[in-house]
Design a protein around this motif. Structure first.
Motif, mmCIF file in Angstrom:
data_model
loop_
_atom_site.group_PDB
_atom_site.id
_atom_site.type_symbol
_atom_site.label_atom_id
_atom_site.label_comp_id
_atom_site.label_asym_id
_atom_site.label_seq_id
_atom_site.Cartn_x
_atom_site.Cartn_y
_atom_site.Cartn_z
ATOM 1 N N PHE A 62 50.805 100.221 169.066
ATOM 2 C CA PHE A 62 50.187 100.861 168.474
ATOM 3 C C PHE A 62 49.599 101.113 167.588
ATOM 4 O O PHE A 62 48.743 100.691 166.632
ATOM 5 N N ASP A 63 48.018 101.727 167.924
ATOM 6 C CA ASP A 63 46.613 102.076 166.832
ATOM 7 C C ASP A 63 47.726 102.535 165.343
ATOM 8 O O ASP A 63 46.555 103.098 164.761
ATOM 9 N N ASN A 64 48.577 103.369 165.864
ATOM 10 C CA ASN A 64 49.281 104.363 165.079
ATOM 11 C C ASN A 64 50.380 104.301 164.626
ATOM 12 O O ASN A 64 51.229 104.469 165.632
ATOM 13 N N ILE A 65 51.241 104.163 163.537
ATOM 14 C CA ILE A 65 52.342 104.073 163.485
ATOM 15 C C ILE A 65 53.221 105.499 163.813
ATOM 16 O O ILE A 65 54.522 105.752 164.666
ATOM 17 N N ARG A 66 52.896 106.943 164.229
ATOM 18 C CA ARG A 66 53.188 107.928 164.600
ATOM 19 C C ARG A 66 53.228 107.922 166.000
ATOM 20 O O ARG A 66 54.384 109.114 166.200
ATOM 21 N N VAL A 120 63.883 97.774 160.520
ATOM 22 C CA VAL A 120 62.225 97.652 158.710
ATOM 23 C C VAL A 120 60.644 97.777 159.282
ATOM 24 O O VAL A 120 61.079 97.277 160.662
ATOM 25 N N ILE A 121 60.188 98.552 158.809
ATOM 26 C CA ILE A 121 59.296 98.462 158.631
ATOM 27 C C ILE A 121 58.446 97.449 157.331
ATOM 28 O O ILE A 121 58.881 97.218 156.125
ATOM 29 N N LEU A 122 57.358 96.407 158.386
ATOM 30 C CA LEU A 122 56.704 95.857 157.344
ATOM 31 C C LEU A 122 55.461 95.420 157.523
ATOM 32 O O LEU A 122 55.321 95.869 157.844
ATOM 33 N N ASP A 123 54.581 95.358 156.566
ATOM 34 C CA ASP A 123 53.306 96.020 155.737
ATOM 35 C C ASP A 123 52.658 95.155 155.530
ATOM 36 O O ASP A 123 52.425 94.622 154.359
ATOM 37 N N PHE A 124 51.507 94.578 155.784
ATOM 38 C CA PHE A 124 50.773 93.440 155.786
ATOM 39 C C PHE A 124 49.139 94.027 156.261
ATOM 40 O O PHE A 124 48.561 93.408 156.483
ATOM 41 N N ALA A 132 47.127 102.956 154.086
ATOM 42 C CA ALA A 132 48.438 103.360 155.009
ATOM 43 C C ALA A 132 49.545 103.582 154.630
ATOM 44 O O ALA A 132 50.708 104.455 155.108
ATOM 45 N N MET A 133 49.822 103.959 153.489
ATOM 46 C CA MET A 133 51.174 103.776 152.629
ATOM 47 C C MET A 133 51.846 105.412 153.171
ATOM 48 O O MET A 133 53.049 105.188 152.880
ATOM 49 N N ASP A 134 50.990 106.198 152.676
ATOM 50 C CA ASP A 134 51.585 107.830 153.180
ATOM 51 C C ASP A 134 52.174 107.583 154.248
ATOM 52 O O ASP A 134 53.251 108.021 154.324
ATOM 53 N N SER A 135 51.329 107.399 155.892
ATOM 54 C CA SER A 135 51.906 107.219 157.016
ATOM 55 C C SER A 135 53.029 106.422 156.994
ATOM 56 O O SER A 135 54.128 106.541 157.848
ATOM 57 N N LEU A 136 53.337 105.496 156.583
ATOM 58 C CA LEU A 136 54.513 103.945 156.966
ATOM 59 C C LEU A 136 55.801 105.162 156.472
ATOM 60 O O LEU A 136 56.835 104.946 156.496
#
Length: 250
Positions: free
Chosen positions: A47-51, A59-63, A68-72
């Protein structure tokens, strides 16, 4: 089975994580988030956006990037799942937001996901206060020419660990120029950017007649992926709170 949403799945580190995760029987990347959403389809939805993500995960893994922090965090709160931040370059305000979010969901943050660099960080907690009395301390970090932040988040992590263990007021000096003597209460942090260097961090304790050097070299990005996937295992099912590599390797 720990189900992972991988943010930044089509970036350099995202691709390494995707490949390595296939070797774990207890882990699975079930969805990816990336602006290049057309890539990676077929293995898992991207997806182009987590929403827009409708896939259930643990879990969500962010690299990706700090923006991007707020949306995650919002998504983690909505779905009641933990977020693992593996990105550097966060502002103090963003770090405070992570701390606030950890009151509601489990949040994991590390400036460097390598197991080895975090072992070194623990060693520095034990030796820095003692060595500071008779040694000057300098940090040198080297990275590839595409890295956007300097000093690196890892260099700052190591520097903060040293500073926090010393009772005196310590000043960071990012690089050196001009004509003046070095003050003992300084920690010099020097950044090198070039080529395809994955990551090197060296802490130098320079005393009278002897020098102690503690160095870590990342030969491939896989070392960060290994640590990140171990963090996914660790964070699955955790209660709300703020976690780090210290918790994982303790």
């Amino acid at each position: 089975m720990v189900k992972i949403i991988l943010n930044g799945c089509n970036g350099k580190m995202g691709k390494v994580v995707r490949s390595l995760a296939e070797k774990y029987s207890n882990l699975s990347v079930v969805a990816g988030i990336d602006r290049k959403s057309g890539q990676g389809q077929g293995v898992f939805p991207v997806f182009d956006n987590i929403r827009r993500c409708s896939v259930k995960a643990d879990v969500i893994l962010d690299f990706s990037r700090p923006d991007a922090m707020d949306s995650l965090i919002d998504y983690g709160k909505e779905k009641n799942i933990g977020v693992i931040f593996c990105t550097t370059g966060y502002s103090e305000e963003q770090i405070e937001k992570m701390k606030e979010a950890s009151k509601f969901i489990p949040v994991f943050r590390s400036a460097n996901m390598s197991i080895g660099i975090n072992v070194i960080n623990k060693i520095l907690k034990d030796i820095s206060a003692f060595l500071y009395k008779n040694f000057d301390i300098e940090i040198i970090e080297k990275h590839h020419n595409q890295k956007v932040d300097a000093p690196s988040g890892t260099a700052l992590m190591l520097g903060n660990t040293i500073r926090d263990s010393i009772k005196e007021n310590i000043d960071f000096v990012n690089g050196r120029e001009g004509i003046r003597k070095r003050a003992h209460n300084e920690i010099g942090i020097h950044s090198v950017r070039g080529g395809s260097i994955v990551g090197e961090h060296e802490v130098i304790f320079a005393g009278q007649g002897e020098t102690i050097e503690i160095k870590h070299t990342a030969i491939s990005r896989e070392v960060f992926a290994v640590g990140a996937l171990k963090a996914c295992e660790f964070m699955s099912g955790r209660k709300n709170g703020l976690y780090s590599m210290d918790n994982l390797i303790s």
